[in-house]
Design a protein around this motif. Structure first.
Motif, PDB file in Angstrom:
ATOM      1  N   ILE A   1       0.899  -1.181   0.029  1.00 40.98           N
ATOM      2  CA  ILE A   1      -0.001  -0.112  -0.095  1.00 40.98           C
ATOM      3  C   ILE A   1       0.855   1.243  -0.084  1.00 40.98           C
ATOM      4  CG2 ILE A   1      -1.706   1.299   1.236  1.00 40.98           C
ATOM      5  CD1 ILE A   1      -2.874  -1.478   2.327  1.00 40.98           C
ATOM      6  N   GLU A   2       1.941   1.416   0.680  1.00 42.84           N
ATOM      7  CA  GLU A   2       2.706   2.358   0.866  1.00 42.84           C
ATOM      8  C   GLU A   2       3.901   2.516  -0.335  1.00 42.84           C
ATOM      9  OE1 GLU A   2       4.304   3.359   4.802  1.00 42.84           O
ATOM     10  OE2 GLU A   2       2.479   2.443   5.636  1.00 42.84           O
ATOM     11  N   HIS A   3       4.181   1.418  -0.621  1.00 43.21           N
ATOM     12  CA  HIS A   3       5.354   1.408  -1.577  1.00 43.21           C
ATOM     13  C   HIS A   3       5.089   0.947  -2.906  1.00 43.21           C
ATOM     14  CE1 HIS A   3       7.717   3.254   1.389  1.00 43.21           C
ATOM     15  NE2 HIS A   3       7.905   2.306   2.319  1.00 43.21           N
ATOM     16  N   GLY A   4       3.797   0.485  -3.269  1.00 40.15           N
ATOM     17  CA  GLY A   4       3.490   0.052  -4.524  1.00 40.15           C
ATOM     18  C   GLY A   4       3.921  -1.397  -5.038  1.00 40.15           C
ATOM     19  N   ALA A   5       4.505  -2.256  -4.322  1.00 42.44           N
ATOM     20  CA  ALA A   5       5.164  -3.611  -4.476  1.00 42.44           C
ATOM     21  C   ALA A   5       3.896  -4.386  -5.042  1.00 42.44           C
ATOM     22  CB  ALA A   5       6.193  -4.256  -3.627  1.00 42.44           C
ATOM     23  N   ASP A   6       4.459  -5.256  -5.778  1.00 45.53           N
ATOM     24  CA  ASP A   6       3.572  -6.463  -6.069  1.00 45.53           C
ATOM     25  C   ASP A   6       4.024  -7.774  -5.379  1.00 45.53           C
ATOM     26  OD1 ASP A   6       1.922  -8.292  -7.513  1.00 45.53           O
ATOM     27  OD2 ASP A   6       2.743  -8.149  -9.265  1.00 45.53           O
ATOM     28  N   VAL A   7       3.443  -8.150  -4.443  1.00 46.78           N
ATOM     29  CA  VAL A   7       3.990  -9.160  -3.470  1.00 46.78           C
ATOM     30  C   VAL A   7       2.970 -10.512  -3.530  1.00 46.78           C
ATOM     31  CG1 VAL A   7       4.316  -9.780  -1.096  1.00 46.78           C
ATOM     32  CG2 VAL A   7       4.611  -7.153  -2.184  1.00 46.78           C
ATOM     33  N   GLN A   8       3.604 -11.458  -3.684  1.00 46.38           N
ATOM     34  CA  GLN A   8       3.126 -12.731  -3.400  1.00 46.38           C
ATOM     35  C   GLN A   8       3.668 -13.508  -2.180  1.00 46.38           C
ATOM     36  OE1 GLN A   8       0.948 -14.964  -5.380  1.00 46.38           O
ATOM     37  NE2 GLN A   8       1.298 -15.977  -3.274  1.00 46.38           N
ATOM     38  N   VAL A   9       2.908 -14.018  -1.288  1.00 46.10           N
ATOM     39  CA  VAL A   9       3.090 -14.560   0.058  1.00 46.10           C
ATOM     40  C   VAL A   9       3.151 -16.040  -0.116  1.00 46.10           C
ATOM     41  CG1 VAL A   9       2.488 -14.848   2.581  1.00 46.10           C
ATOM     42  CG2 VAL A   9       2.251 -12.365   1.198  1.00 46.10           C
ATOM     43  N   ILE A  10       4.314 -16.692   0.378  1.00 47.93           N
ATOM     44  CA  ILE A  10       4.375 -17.988   0.831  1.00 47.93           C
ATOM     45  C   ILE A  10       4.512 -18.085   2.229  1.00 47.93           C
ATOM     46  CG2 ILE A  10       6.053 -19.948   0.571  1.00 47.93           C
ATOM     47  CD1 ILE A  10       6.626 -19.122  -2.270  1.00 47.93           C
ATOM     48  N   MET A  11       3.669 -18.974   2.868  1.00 43.51           N
ATOM     49  CA  MET A  11       3.783 -19.512   4.150  1.00 43.51           C
ATOM     50  C   MET A  11       4.286 -20.922   4.558  1.00 43.51           C
ATOM     51  SD  MET A  11       0.363 -17.381   6.084  1.00 43.51           S
ATOM     52  CE  MET A  11       0.779 -17.785   7.567  1.00 43.51           C
ATOM     53  N   THR A  12       5.214 -21.105   5.268  1.00 42.53           N
ATOM     54  CA  THR A  12       5.552 -22.338   5.731  1.00 42.53           C
ATOM     55  C   THR A  12       4.455 -23.193   6.788  1.00 42.53           C
ATOM     56  OG1 THR A  12       6.781 -21.812   7.668  1.00 42.53           O
ATOM     57  CG2 THR A  12       7.993 -21.746   5.605  1.00 42.53           C
ATOM     58  N   ASP A  13       4.547 -24.227   6.744  1.00 43.69           N
ATOM     59  CA  ASP A  13       3.546 -24.965   7.696  1.00 43.69           C
ATOM     60  C   ASP A  13       3.579 -24.441   9.142  1.00 43.69           C
ATOM     61  OD1 ASP A  13       2.573 -26.876   5.650  1.00 43.69           O
ATOM     62  OD2 ASP A  13       4.122 -28.451   6.238  1.00 43.69           O
ATOM     63  N   SER A  14       4.973 -24.115   9.708  1.00 44.18           N
ATOM     64  CA  SER A  14       5.077 -23.660  10.900  1.00 44.18           C
ATOM     65  C   SER A  14       4.510 -22.406  11.178  1.00 44.18           C
ATOM     66  CB  SER A  14       6.594 -23.686  11.431  1.00 44.18           C
ATOM     67  OG  SER A  14       7.123 -24.926  11.599  1.00 44.18           O
ATOM     68  N   ALA A  15       4.559 -21.536  10.078  1.00 42.18           N
ATOM     69  CA  ALA A  15       3.925 -20.023  10.109  1.00 42.18           C
ATOM     70  C   ALA A  15       2.390 -20.180  10.229  1.00 42.18           C
ATOM     71  CB  ALA A  15       4.372 -19.421   8.674  1.00 42.18           C
ATOM     72  N   LEU A  16       1.873 -21.320   9.400  1.00 46.56           N
ATOM     73  CA  LEU A  16       0.363 -21.421   9.353  1.00 46.56           C
ATOM     74  C   LEU A  16      -0.144 -21.710  10.977  1.00 46.56           C
ATOM     75  CD1 LEU A  16       0.039 -23.407   6.402  1.00 46.56           C
ATOM     76  CD2 LEU A  16      -0.815 -21.082   6.636  1.00 46.56           C
ATOM     77  N   LYS A  17       0.679 -22.266  11.798  1.00 50.59           N
ATOM     78  CA  LYS A  17       0.537 -22.383  13.328  1.00 50.59           C
ATOM     79  C   LYS A  17       0.216 -21.278  14.074  1.00 50.59           C
ATOM     80  CE  LYS A  17       0.990 -26.971  12.689  1.00 50.59           C
ATOM     81  NZ  LYS A  17       0.027 -27.817  12.720  1.00 50.59           N
ATOM     82  N   PHE A  18       0.928 -20.046  13.327  1.00 53.16           N
ATOM     83  CA  PHE A  18       0.931 -18.847  14.316  1.00 53.16           C
ATOM     84  C   PHE A  18      -0.138 -17.971  13.834  1.00 53.16           C
ATOM     85  CE2 PHE A  18       5.348 -20.226  15.059  1.00 53.16           C
ATOM     86  CZ  PHE A  18       5.615 -19.595  16.444  1.00 53.16           C
ATOM     87  N   MET A  19      -0.393 -17.825  12.404  1.00 51.91           N
ATOM     88  CA  MET A  19      -1.350 -17.032  11.955  1.00 51.91           C
ATOM     89  C   MET A  19      -2.123 -17.553  10.795  1.00 51.91           C
ATOM     90  SD  MET A  19       0.474 -13.087  12.003  1.00 51.91           S
ATOM     91  CE  MET A  19      -1.128 -12.227  11.361  1.00 51.91           C
ATOM     92  N   SER A  20      -3.202 -16.875  10.294  1.00 51.36           N
ATOM     93  CA  SER A  20      -4.049 -17.438   9.335  1.00 51.36           C
ATOM     94  C   SER A  20      -3.617 -16.753   8.015  1.00 51.36           C
ATOM     95  CB  SER A  20      -5.546 -17.221   9.488  1.00 51.36           C
ATOM     96  OG  SER A  20      -6.130 -17.106   8.219  1.00 51.36           O
ATOM     97  N   PRO A  21      -3.616 -17.306   6.874  1.00 51.82           N
ATOM     98  CA  PRO A  21      -3.157 -16.776   5.712  1.00 51.82           C
ATOM     99  C   PRO A  21      -4.122 -15.403   5.168  1.00 51.82           C
ATOM    100  CG  PRO A  21      -3.304 -18.969   5.415  1.00 51.82           C
ATOM    101  CD  PRO A  21      -4.096 -18.834   6.784  1.00 51.82           C
TER     102      PRO A  21
END
Length: 414
Positions: free
Chosen positions: A44-64
């Motif tokens: 939003i602030e810098h205009g990047a086109d971002v694709q996110v990858i989350m690991t299995d462990s990351a999914l234990k901490f936060m929802s996508p």
């Protein structure tokens, strides 16, 4: 007089990453909560086109979901999916991304990358992306200081991978020490530097910033509304291009510039002395500070008491800094700033030639959103040939990039 106007349609409003494709890899650490704010800043602030990858462990901490909201794209979580043809997804992603940012980067993902392990989607993408990858480390102190971890970090750095060192502070364990994820502005600057071409690598850039204060007594001074934002932004833009940057700044409340050495001064005399000292070893000086023109030489150690009569102060002219160093210019680049309210171009051209500047940036504080106290500026740039380039209102970040681009072109003879 030659006047060239920039087309507004070509401006990007200071978005640092507009047109850049960033893959944000998120791993399973407590600092993951900061990744949502980082993603929002990038998109939003810098205009990047971002694709996110989350690991299995990351999914234990936060929802996508929150990451999908800020990126506007589905979050990738697996190399394989029952719902779609995967093909060579990891290869396609690696080629698509201009940079791969791992934040937070846990000990696990750093260890995998350093030893060539590719056993899930993110580690496989890192293996394919190679030195396009930058790691923002976050872990407990003991893990970070582990000799094996330090070997892994060194191996990645030596191979050309980017690395954002963690900061010291309170950790999730309740202890305090090194391992805390760096501030987002530090990560963003490191990412920007990783994406730049390094056109100023090996060059030393000196930047002045902020106001000066000329003291009347211990509690009163003469100053101006300069915040230092322009100078600090110039310093970060030069640093992002690989320059060694020193900033000499008057008093300011703005956060210190990332990637630059900061020298703090107060008075015009102190600023002059610091600039004269550092100028000899610099390749370019960008003089954006709003230096006071007058000082009160009779300032004492006690507060001036008011009485029934008016107060008259006999002010003395301060030394002009650019005039003091212009004789030692040689092949160095000097960029000046001018604040004018009348005969703007004519007065600025006079300064340009009198003080041996290569170009001058002209501010008019009567313009809305220009000069002091704003995140934006509207300027004209005059070069040594007398050509005037009028720029429309833009962020100080974008203006800084334009100015540093000019400095780079002059230093590199292009």
């Amino acid at each position: 007089m030659t006047v060239k106007k920039k087309a507004p349609k070509k401006r990007n409003n200071g978005l640092k990453f507009k047109g850049q494709k960033i893959l944000l890899g998120i791993t399973g650490g407590i600092a993951i909560y900061k990744s949502a704010a980082l993603l929002r800043e990038l998109t939003i602030e810098h205009g990047a086109d971002v694709q996110v990858i989350m690991t299995d462990s990351a999914l234990k901490f936060m929802s996508p979901l929150i990451f999908e909201t800020f990126s506007g794209k589905p979050v990738w979580t697996s190399m394989f999916s029952d719902k779609e043809m995967v093909g060579v997804r990891h290869v396609e992603i690696s080629k698509w991304a201009d940079a791969v940012l791992i934040s937070p980067a846990t000990a696990n993902i750093i260890g995998k990358a350093a030893n060539g392990i590719a056993d899930d989607l993110l580690s496989t993408v890192i293996s394919g992306a190679g030195t396009k990858t930058i790691f923002a480390a976050a872990m407990e102190t003991g893990m970070y200081e582990n000799p094996i971890m330090q070997q892994n970090i060194k191996r990645l750095k030596d191979a050309g991978f980017g690395f954002v060192d963690p900061e010291s502070g309170p950790l999730a364990s309740g202890e305090s020490g090194v391992g805390r994820l760096a501030e987002s502005r530090v990560i963003v600057h490191s990412l920007l530097t990783h994406l730049k071409t390094g056109r100023l690598k090996g060059k030393k850039i000196l930047v002045s910033a902020g106001p000066t204060r000329e003291w009347i007594d211990p509690v009163r001074f003469i100053s101006n509304p300069s915040t230092g934002r322009m100078g600090f932004s110039l310093a970060e833009a030069a640093s992002a291009e690989g320059a060694d940057v020193i900033v000499i700044s008057g008093p300011t409340e703005v956060a210190s510039p990332v990637g630059a050495e900061l020298i703090k001064v107060s008075t015009a005399e102190e600023m002059k002395n610091a600039i004269v000292e550092k100028f000899a070893e610099s390749d370019a000086l960008v003089m954006s500070a709003a230096v006071g023109d007058y000082t009160y030489p009779e300032a004492g150690s006690e507060k001036l008491k008011k009485n029934g009569s008016d107060l008259t102060l006999n002010l003395k002219r301060t030394d002009d800094i650019l005039s003091a160093i212009s004789g030692d210019k040689g092949d160095k680049i000097i960029v000046g700033f001018s604040v004018e309210t009348e005969n703007i171009i004519e007065n600025s051209k006079l300064k340009l030639h009198e003080k041996s500047m290569d170009f001058i940036v002209v501010n008019n504080p009567k313009e809305n959103g220009a000069a002091f106290g704003h995140d934006t500026n509207k300027v004209s740039i005059i070069d040594r040939k007398g050509s005037v380039e009028e720029l429309e209102l833009m962020s100080k970040g974008e203006l800084s990039t334009l100015i540093i681009d000019r400095v780079s072109n002059l230093l590199n003879g292009s």
